[in-house]
Write a protein that holds these residues in place. Structure first.
Motif, PDB file in Angstrom:
ATOM      1  N   ALA A 118       0.862  -1.190   0.000  1.00 55.45           N
ATOM      2  CA  ALA A 118       0.000   0.000   0.000  1.00 55.45           C
ATOM      3  C   ALA A 118       0.892   1.231   0.000  1.00 55.45           C
ATOM      4  CB  ALA A 118      -0.907   0.012   1.229  1.00 55.45           C
ATOM      5  N   GLU A 119       0.647   2.124  -0.938  1.00 50.94           N
ATOM      6  CA  GLU A 119       1.342   3.413  -0.976  1.00 50.94           C
ATOM      7  C   GLU A 119       0.465   4.432  -0.274  1.00 50.94           C
ATOM      8  OE1 GLU A 119       2.381   5.979  -4.703  1.00 50.94           O
ATOM      9  OE2 GLU A 119       3.946   4.461  -4.454  1.00 50.94           O
ATOM     10  N   VAL A 120       1.038   5.190   0.648  1.00 51.74           N
ATOM     11  CA  VAL A 120       0.226   6.076   1.485  1.00 51.74           C
ATOM     12  C   VAL A 120       0.860   7.460   1.617  1.00 51.74           C
ATOM     13  CG1 VAL A 120      -0.657   4.137   2.855  1.00 51.74           C
ATOM     14  CG2 VAL A 120       1.393   5.360   3.627  1.00 51.74           C
ATOM     15  N   VAL A 121       0.019   8.416   1.991  1.00 52.26           N
ATOM     16  CA  VAL A 121       0.488   9.738   2.394  1.00 52.26           C
ATOM     17  C   VAL A 121       0.416   9.810   3.914  1.00 52.26           C
ATOM     18  CG1 VAL A 121       0.060  12.222   2.355  1.00 52.26           C
ATOM     19  CG2 VAL A 121      -0.221  10.880   0.269  1.00 52.26           C
ATOM     20  N   VAL A 122       1.537  10.134   4.523  1.00 57.23           N
ATOM     21  CA  VAL A 122       1.622  10.295   5.971  1.00 57.23           C
ATOM     22  C   VAL A 122       1.578  11.791   6.280  1.00 57.23           C
ATOM     23  CG1 VAL A 122       3.045   9.919   8.013  1.00 57.23           C
ATOM     24  CG2 VAL A 122       2.973   8.197   6.210  1.00 57.23           C
ATOM     25  N   SER A 123       0.697  12.200   7.199  1.00 49.66           N
ATOM     26  CA  SER A 123       0.536  13.622   7.518  1.00 49.66           C
ATOM     27  C   SER A 123       0.657  13.862   9.014  1.00 49.66           C
ATOM     28  CB  SER A 123      -0.826  14.130   7.034  1.00 49.66           C
ATOM     29  OG  SER A 123      -0.922  14.040   5.625  1.00 49.66           O
ATOM     30  N   SER A 124       1.367  14.923   9.355  1.00 49.00           N
ATOM     31  CA  SER A 124       1.571  15.302  10.750  1.00 49.00           C
ATOM     32  C   SER A 124       0.266  15.786  11.368  1.00 49.00           C
ATOM     33  CB  SER A 124       2.616  16.415  10.824  1.00 49.00           C
ATOM     34  OG  SER A 124       2.632  17.016  12.098  1.00 49.00           O
ATOM     35  N   THR A 125       0.125  15.545  12.673  1.00 44.12           N
ATOM     36  CA  THR A 125      -1.052  16.038  13.390  1.00 44.12           C
ATOM     37  C   THR A 125      -0.995  17.553  13.591  1.00 44.12           C
ATOM     38  OG1 THR A 125       0.044  15.525  15.497  1.00 44.12           O
ATOM     39  CG2 THR A 125      -1.462  13.871  14.600  1.00 44.12           C
ATOM     40  N   ALA A 126       0.109  18.178  13.167  1.00 43.02           N
ATOM     41  CA  ALA A 126       0.213  19.641  13.254  1.00 43.02           C
ATOM     42  C   ALA A 126      -0.651  20.338  12.207  1.00 43.02           C
ATOM     43  CB  ALA A 126       1.671  20.071  13.096  1.00 43.02           C
ATOM     44  N   VAL A 127      -1.155  19.568  11.228  1.00 41.97           N
ATOM     45  CA  VAL A 127      -2.023  20.124  10.183  1.00 41.97           C
ATOM     46  C   VAL A 127      -3.289  19.275  10.113  1.00 41.97           C
ATOM     47  CG1 VAL A 127      -0.109  21.067   8.838  1.00 41.97           C
ATOM     48  CG2 VAL A 127      -0.880  18.711   8.420  1.00 41.97           C
ATOM     49  N   PRO A 128      -4.352  19.809   9.522  1.00 42.78           N
ATOM     50  CA  PRO A 128      -5.582  19.014   9.394  1.00 42.78           C
ATOM     51  C   PRO A 128      -5.341  17.735   8.600  1.00 42.78           C
ATOM     52  CG  PRO A 128      -6.029  21.328   8.959  1.00 42.78           C
ATOM     53  CD  PRO A 128      -4.526  21.188   9.034  1.00 42.78           C
ATOM     54  N   ARG A 129      -6.060  16.701   8.951  1.00 45.98           N
ATOM     55  CA  ARG A 129      -5.932  15.421   8.259  1.00 45.98           C
ATOM     56  C   ARG A 129      -6.501  15.518   6.848  1.00 45.98           C
ATOM     57  NH1 ARG A 129      -9.084   9.772   9.860  1.00 45.98           N
ATOM     58  NH2 ARG A 129      -8.216   8.505   8.141  1.00 45.98           N
ATOM     59  N   PRO A 130      -5.712  15.194   5.813  1.00 47.52           N
ATOM     60  CA  PRO A 130      -6.249  15.200   4.445  1.00 47.52           C
ATOM     61  C   PRO A 130      -7.180  14.008   4.233  1.00 47.52           C
ATOM     62  CG  PRO A 130      -3.994  14.425   4.436  1.00 47.52           C
ATOM     63  CD  PRO A 130      -4.277  14.869   5.842  1.00 47.52           C
ATOM     64  N   LYS A 131      -8.326  14.266   3.648  1.00 52.28           N
ATOM     65  CA  LYS A 131      -9.289  13.199   3.388  1.00 52.28           C
ATOM     66  C   LYS A 131      -9.218  12.701   1.959  1.00 52.28           C
ATOM     67  CE  LYS A 131     -12.448  14.772   7.012  1.00 52.28           C
ATOM     68  NZ  LYS A 131     -13.832  15.240   7.328  1.00 52.28           N
ATOM     69  N   THR A 132      -8.713  13.554   1.067  1.00 49.73           N
ATOM     70  CA  THR A 132      -8.518  13.176  -0.332  1.00 49.73           C
ATOM     71  C   THR A 132      -7.179  13.744  -0.793  1.00 49.73           C
ATOM     72  OG1 THR A 132      -9.508  15.156  -1.334  1.00 49.73           O
ATOM     73  CG2 THR A 132     -11.009  13.353  -0.724  1.00 49.73           C
ATOM     74  N   LEU A 133      -6.702  13.276  -1.936  1.00 51.14           N
ATOM     75  CA  LEU A 133      -5.443  13.785  -2.466  1.00 51.14           C
ATOM     76  C   LEU A 133      -5.544  15.276  -2.786  1.00 51.14           C
ATOM     77  CD1 LEU A 133      -4.309  10.895  -4.857  1.00 51.14           C
ATOM     78  CD2 LEU A 133      -3.566  11.371  -2.522  1.00 51.14           C
ATOM     79  N   GLY A 197      11.272   1.963  16.852  1.00 47.26           N
ATOM     80  CA  GLY A 197      11.226   2.901  17.955  1.00 47.26           C
ATOM     81  C   GLY A 197      11.211   4.366  17.601  1.00 47.26           C
ATOM     82  N   GLU A 198      11.097   4.686  16.312  1.00 45.11           N
ATOM     83  CA  GLU A 198      11.013   6.092  15.919  1.00 45.11           C
ATOM     84  C   GLU A 198       9.647   6.657  16.325  1.00 45.11           C
ATOM     85  OE1 GLU A 198      13.474   7.702  14.879  1.00 45.11           O
ATOM     86  OE2 GLU A 198      14.886   6.200  14.139  1.00 45.11           O
ATOM     87  N   LYS A 199       9.637   7.939  16.649  1.00 42.45           N
ATOM     88  CA  LYS A 199       8.408   8.582  17.118  1.00 42.45           C
ATOM     89  C   LYS A 199       7.813   9.475  16.034  1.00 42.45           C
ATOM     90  CE  LYS A 199       9.079   6.765  21.166  1.00 42.45           C
ATOM     91  NZ  LYS A 199       8.244   5.622  21.628  1.00 42.45           N
ATOM     92  N   LEU A 200       6.530   9.343  15.834  1.00 43.59           N
ATOM     93  CA  LEU A 200       5.807  10.169  14.869  1.00 43.59           C
ATOM     94  C   LEU A 200       4.434  10.515  15.439  1.00 43.59           C
ATOM     95  CD1 LEU A 200       6.368   8.554  11.340  1.00 43.59           C
ATOM     96  CD2 LEU A 200       7.132  10.813  12.092  1.00 43.59           C
ATOM     97  N   SER A 201       4.048  11.764  15.312  1.00 41.00           N
ATOM     98  CA  SER A 201       2.691  12.168  15.660  1.00 41.00           C
ATOM     99  C   SER A 201       1.961  12.431  14.350  1.00 41.00           C
ATOM    100  CB  SER A 201       2.714  13.430  16.533  1.00 41.00           C
ATOM    101  OG  SER A 201       1.394  13.833  16.856  1.00 41.00           O
ATOM    102  N   ILE A 202       1.216  11.420  13.901  1.00 38.92           N
ATOM    103  CA  ILE A 202       0.610  11.480  12.566  1.00 38.92           C
ATOM    104  C   ILE A 202      -0.853  11.058  12.601  1.00 38.92           C
ATOM    105  CG2 ILE A 202       2.763  11.106  11.299  1.00 38.92           C
ATOM    106  CD1 ILE A 202       1.995   8.130  11.106  1.00 38.92           C
ATOM    107  N   HIS A 203      -1.575  11.507  11.562  1.00 36.78           N
ATOM    108  CA  HIS A 203      -2.938  11.042  11.342  1.00 36.78           C
ATOM    109  C   HIS A 203      -2.901   9.631  10.750  1.00 36.78           C
ATOM    110  CE1 HIS A 203      -4.637  14.995  12.092  1.00 36.78           C
ATOM    111  NE2 HIS A 203      -3.821  15.550  11.210  1.00 36.78           N
ATOM    112  N   PRO A 204      -4.007   8.899  10.789  1.00 36.26           N
ATOM    113  CA  PRO A 204      -4.067   7.647  10.032  1.00 36.26           C
ATOM    114  C   PRO A 204      -3.722   7.927   8.569  1.00 36.26           C
ATOM    115  CG  PRO A 204      -5.946   7.817  11.494  1.00 36.26           C
ATOM    116  CD  PRO A 204      -5.249   9.137  11.562  1.00 36.26           C
ATOM    117  N   PRO A 205      -2.836   7.150   7.965  1.00 36.19           N
ATOM    118  CA  PRO A 205      -2.374   7.447   6.607  1.00 36.19           C
ATOM    119  C   PRO A 205      -3.505   7.449   5.576  1.00 36.19           C
ATOM    120  CG  PRO A 205      -0.938   5.855   7.666  1.00 36.19           C
ATOM    121  CD  PRO A 205      -2.130   5.998   8.556  1.00 36.19           C
ATOM    122  N   LEU A 206      -3.349   8.280   4.561  1.00 35.53           N
ATOM    123  CA  LEU A 206      -4.265   8.335   3.429  1.00 35.53           C
ATOM    124  C   LEU A 206      -3.736   7.394   2.348  1.00 35.53           C
ATOM    125  CD1 LEU A 206      -6.618   9.617   1.794  1.00 35.53           C
ATOM    126  CD2 LEU A 206      -5.000  11.416   1.109  1.00 35.53           C
TER     127      LEU A 206
END
Length: 253
Positions: A118-133, A197-206
């Motif tokens: 699966a190819e995904v877009v990972v987005s930081s929680t510092a911005v709104p979660r993208p729902k579409t491309l 063990g890397e840390k990421l604050s992200i939305h569920p991937p698109l």
């Protein structure tokens, strides 16, 4: 035959049998070879290298699993990406796996798709979660230098703003550091990044797309599609493919 004569005869017969066993042993135990090309530009979980040799990752585990089902001994041939097609054409390698035909032009035979990606877009929680491309229009997205992203090109056109890096893990570190808010990667890469063990604050991937990766076979190689196809069927059916993938996933997923 007296005792001494019998003893001498037995000794000579024993020596003859040992000599025959030594001559026949290599033929009896030597398994046919399977040479698998591996792109040295890939990173974990796809491939891990040490001193120029493949030591871990999907390519290693998958090659060993397929060779085992075919009764072959696997030999990995690490090569730069641009040399893999030539190695297959010349018969230096029997196959390469985890590819799709558009990525490797040439007169190769292809197995069926069997390795889920699966190819995904990972987005930081510092911005709104993208729902579409289209929600990514005009925003810098961490991409890998030299890779083409047709779905993003089609959806965003000139509003697809690339920020090229040299690796997916490096791009994920940019998000962790707050340097960028979006990155394109594979779900498997993200899973491994979190597992170590890397840390990421992200939305569920698109999810951009899902596909089943395949293997390309050399026209001059030692294996043909029916043989490798049977081995693929076996490792899918017995759960080996799922186990290989899960070995590189975080248990927290």
């Amino acid at each position: 035959m007296d005792r001494q004569a019998y003893t001498d005869w037995a000794r000579r017969a024993g020596h003859a049998l040992i000599a025959l066993a030594v001559m026949l042993a290599p033929a009896a135990v030597a398994a046919p070879l399977l040479t698998v090309a591996v792109d040295t530009g890939t990173e974990m979980p796809m491939a891990g290298f040490k001193d120029g040799q493949l030591v871990a990752g999907f390519h290693k585990d998958l090659g060993e699993a397929l060779a085992g089902k075919m009764g072959r001994v696997v030999n990995f041939l690490p090569l730069p990406r641009k040399r893999i097609a030539m190695a297959l054409e010349d018969g230096q390698a029997d196959m390469v796996c985890l590819y799709l035909p558009p990525w490797l032009p040439g007169k190769f035979q292809w197995t069926r798709g069997f390795f889920p990606v699966a190819e995904v877009v990972v987005s930081s929680t510092a911005v709104p979660r993208p729902k579409t491309l289209r929600d990514l229009s005009g925003q810098p997205i961490a991409t890998v230098l030299g890779y083409y992203y047709p779905e993003l090109e089609a959806a965003l056109g000139k509003q697809f703003v690339r920020d090229d890096g040299y690796s997916s893990s490096g791009n994920l570190r940019k998000i962790a550091a707050g340097r960028l808010h979006h990155a394109i990667t594979q779900q498997n890469t993200l899973d491994y990044y979190l597992k170590v063990g890397e840390k990421l604050s992200i939305h569920p991937p698109l999810v951009i797309k899902r596909y089943q990766a395949r293997c390309a076979l050399s026209p001059k190689g030692r294996v043909r599609v029916p043989e490798i196809g049977k081995a693929i069927d076996q490792i899918v059916k017995d759960g080996s493919v799922n186990k290989i993938i899960s070995n590189y996933q975080s248990h927290l997923r």
